[in-house]
Write a protein that holds these residues in place. Structure first.
Motif, PDB file in Angstrom:
ATOM      1  N   SER A  92       0.860  -1.172   0.000  1.00 27.89           N
ATOM      2  CA  SER A  92       0.000   0.000   0.000  1.00 27.89           C
ATOM      3  C   SER A  92       0.907   1.236   0.000  1.00 27.89           C
ATOM      4  O   SER A  92       2.077   1.158   0.370  1.00 27.89           O
ATOM      5  CB  SER A  92      -0.903   0.010   1.230  1.00 27.89           C
ATOM      6  OG  SER A  92      -0.125   0.058   2.397  1.00 27.89           O
ATOM      7  N   SER A 130      -3.702   3.523  -0.020  1.00 32.21           N
ATOM      8  CA  SER A 130      -4.399   3.292   1.259  1.00 32.21           C
ATOM      9  C   SER A 130      -4.708   4.590   1.993  1.00 32.21           C
ATOM     10  O   SER A 130      -5.540   4.628   2.881  1.00 32.21           O
ATOM     11  CB  SER A 130      -3.541   2.407   2.164  1.00 32.21           C
ATOM     12  OG  SER A 130      -2.315   3.051   2.434  1.00 32.21           O
ATOM     13  N   ASP A 131      -4.007   5.664   1.624  1.00 34.74           N
ATOM     14  CA  ASP A 131      -4.280   6.951   2.257  1.00 34.74           C
ATOM     15  C   ASP A 131      -3.868   8.070   1.301  1.00 34.74           C
ATOM     16  O   ASP A 131      -3.073   7.838   0.389  1.00 34.74           O
ATOM     17  CB  ASP A 131      -3.560   7.100   3.607  1.00 34.74           C
ATOM     18  CG  ASP A 131      -2.086   6.729   3.543  1.00 34.74           C
ATOM     19  OD1 ASP A 131      -1.784   5.526   3.494  1.00 34.74           O
ATOM     20  OD2 ASP A 131      -1.250   7.642   3.521  1.00 34.74           O
ATOM     21  N   ILE A 138       3.922   7.542  -1.697  1.00 30.11           N
ATOM     22  CA  ILE A 138       5.037   7.223  -0.792  1.00 30.11           C
ATOM     23  C   ILE A 138       4.844   5.847  -0.170  1.00 30.11           C
ATOM     24  O   ILE A 138       3.756   5.518   0.318  1.00 30.11           O
ATOM     25  CB  ILE A 138       5.149   8.257   0.354  1.00 30.11           C
ATOM     26  CG1 ILE A 138       5.145   9.687  -0.195  1.00 30.11           C
ATOM     27  CG2 ILE A 138       6.410   8.014   1.169  1.00 30.11           C
ATOM     28  CD1 ILE A 138       5.379  10.755   0.878  1.00 30.11           C
ATOM     29  N   GLU A 139       5.891   5.055  -0.219  1.00 28.32           N
ATOM     30  CA  GLU A 139       5.955   3.789   0.517  1.00 28.32           C
ATOM     31  C   GLU A 139       7.370   3.708   1.079  1.00 28.32           C
ATOM     32  O   GLU A 139       8.055   4.724   1.140  1.00 28.32           O
ATOM     33  CB  GLU A 139       5.542   2.604  -0.373  1.00 28.32           C
ATOM     34  CG  GLU A 139       6.292   2.490  -1.685  1.00 28.32           C
ATOM     35  CD  GLU A 139       7.596   1.763  -1.591  1.00 28.32           C
ATOM     36  OE1 GLU A 139       7.577   0.535  -1.359  1.00 28.32           O
ATOM     37  OE2 GLU A 139       8.665   2.389  -1.795  1.00 28.32           O
ATOM     38  N   MET A 140       7.816   2.536   1.481  1.00 25.22           N
ATOM     39  CA  MET A 140       9.078   2.526   2.224  1.00 25.22           C
ATOM     40  C   MET A 140      10.069   1.429   1.821  1.00 25.22           C
ATOM     41  O   MET A 140      11.038   1.196   2.538  1.00 25.22           O
ATOM     42  CB  MET A 140       8.773   2.421   3.731  1.00 25.22           C
ATOM     43  CG  MET A 140       7.881   3.555   4.222  1.00 25.22           C
ATOM     44  SD  MET A 140       7.630   3.564   6.002  1.00 25.22           S
ATOM     45  CE  MET A 140       9.218   4.150   6.548  1.00 25.22           C
ATOM     46  N   GLY A 191       0.802   5.847   0.244  1.00 29.75           N
ATOM     47  CA  GLY A 191       0.060   7.082   0.443  1.00 29.75           C
ATOM     48  C   GLY A 191       0.150   7.918  -0.822  1.00 29.75           C
ATOM     49  O   GLY A 191       1.237   8.101  -1.366  1.00 29.75           O
ATOM     50  N   PHE A 200       8.416   7.337   8.013  1.00 27.04           N
ATOM     51  CA  PHE A 200       6.955   7.407   7.917  1.00 27.04           C
ATOM     52  C   PHE A 200       6.509   8.732   8.530  1.00 27.04           C
ATOM     53  O   PHE A 200       5.595   9.374   8.047  1.00 27.04           O
ATOM     54  CB  PHE A 200       6.334   6.215   8.667  1.00 27.04           C
ATOM     55  CG  PHE A 200       4.854   6.085   8.480  1.00 27.04           C
ATOM     56  CD1 PHE A 200       4.330   5.354   7.421  1.00 27.04           C
ATOM     57  CD2 PHE A 200       3.975   6.688   9.372  1.00 27.04           C
ATOM     58  CE1 PHE A 200       2.956   5.237   7.245  1.00 27.04           C
ATOM     59  CE2 PHE A 200       2.595   6.571   9.202  1.00 27.04           C
ATOM     60  CZ  PHE A 200       2.085   5.841   8.138  1.00 27.04           C
ATOM     61  N   ILE A 246      -2.162  11.618   1.216  1.00 22.50           N
ATOM     62  CA  ILE A 246      -1.346  12.452   2.088  1.00 22.50           C
ATOM     63  C   ILE A 246      -1.774  13.922   2.010  1.00 22.50           C
ATOM     64  O   ILE A 246      -1.853  14.610   3.021  1.00 22.50           O
ATOM     65  CB  ILE A 246       0.150  12.260   1.736  1.00 22.50           C
ATOM     66  CG1 ILE A 246       0.560  10.836   2.139  1.00 22.50           C
ATOM     67  CG2 ILE A 246       1.014  13.303   2.426  1.00 22.50           C
ATOM     68  CD1 ILE A 246       1.873  10.373   1.604  1.00 22.50           C
TER      69      ILE A 246
HETATM   70  N1  HPA Z   1       3.886   6.850   3.909  1.00 24.60           N
HETATM   71  C1  HPA Z   1       4.786   5.889   3.843  1.00 24.60           C
HETATM   72  N2  HPA Z   1       4.468   4.627   3.621  1.00 24.60           N
HETATM   73  C2  HPA Z   1       3.177   4.325   3.438  1.00 24.60           C
HETATM   74  C3  HPA Z   1       2.187   5.284   3.498  1.00 24.60           C
HETATM   75  C4  HPA Z   1       2.570   6.624   3.737  1.00 24.60           C
HETATM   76  O1  HPA Z   1       1.719   7.526   3.801  1.00 24.60           O
HETATM   77  N3  HPA Z   1       0.994   4.674   3.272  1.00 24.60           N
HETATM   78  C5  HPA Z   1       1.266   3.365   3.092  1.00 24.60           C
HETATM   79  N4  HPA Z   1       2.586   3.150   3.184  1.00 24.60           N
END
Ligand code: HPA
Length: 236
Positions: free
Chosen positions: A93, A206-207, A181-183, A95, A162, A209
């Motif tokens: 997922s 999933s969201d 953005i993910e990681m 943002g 995050f 930002i």
């Molecule tokens: N930031 C970083 N990683 C994420 C995010 C986020 O908003 N949403 C899902 N993974």
């Protein structure tokens, strides 16, 4: 092929040439339980569960990556370099960072920009652009169009934070057209490139930002299903 590494100990169980990698190891178990047949578990070290099974007769593995660049860096390195894995497809997922990207959309990460220092190990005299495998991008986009998913293909940010202390952080990346953005993906793409292997990241939003919107677990299920279908269909 190596029998075992510090983090992956298959005890003779097979690992397929293509591995799907969600961040959450329980997500890997869910995928194995719900999408694969003839499933065998090949890893439980640190509860980073890995499974091998078949999808429409095709052998495929699924394993958790954990959160962040160092974690996926370890697992993808070992899979590519010690277990003869050719392709890793990260499913996760992210943002959203752009106004035209909405909750539940699918993002295919053509490139993974990063603020991580992972890339520094290669001593490149410049700024390397970690990229996904082009054929995988094409196949994923085609499949996404076939199933009617709203898809964006482009750059994402693999962030080491995050929670970032700089209030302008998101805006700066947004200004550069980064979709979300993910990681993890930058480390995955770098490991794939260095090992001469293939990688792709596919995400559901999933969201949001910029708009401060978030999905619930139930709402995520449908877009998760689309992402899974794309990943499983393009697995070789
Ligand atoms: N930031 C970083 N990683 C994420 C995010 C986020 O908003 N949403 C899902 N993974």
């Amino acid at each position: 092929m190596t029998k075992a590494t510090p983090h992956i100990q298959p005890n003779g169980k097979k690992i397929a040439k293509t591995v799907l990698m969600p961040g959450d190891p329980l997500r890997a178990k869910y995928i194995a339980d719900n999408y694969l047949e003839n499933v065998e578990q090949f890893n439980e070290v640190r509860n980073m569960f890995g499974y091998t099974g078949t999808y429409n007769g095709k052998e495929v593995s699924v394993m958790g990556s954990g959160m962040g660049v160092p974690s996926i860096g370890i697992y993808s390195y070992e899979l590519y370099n010690f277990f003869d894995v050719d392709t890793i497809i990260r499913i996760g997922s992210c943002g959203a960072l752009q106004e035209n990207v909405n909750l539940y959309d699918v993002i295919i990460a053509q490139g993974a920009s990063t603020n991580s220092s992972y890339v520094e190990q290669y001593n490149i005299p410049g700024h390397f652009a970690p990229l996904a495998d082009f054929e995988l991008i094409l196949k994923a986009k085609q499949k996404a169009d076939d199933i009617g998913a709203t898809t964006h293909v482009g750059n994402i940010l693999s962030s080491d934070t995050f929670y970032n202390a700089d209030p302008t952080f998101n805006e700066q990346w947004q200004r550069m057209g980064v979709l979300g953005i993910e990681m993890e993906s930058a480390a995955l793409y770098l490991n794939a490139t260095y090992a001469n292997k293939k990688a792709l990241g596919i995400f559901t939003v999933s969201d949001h930002i910029l708009r401060d919107e978030a999905t619930t677990a139930e709402e995520r299920q449908n877009s998760f299903t689309q992402m899974m279908e794309i990943a499983l269909e393009i697995a070789e």
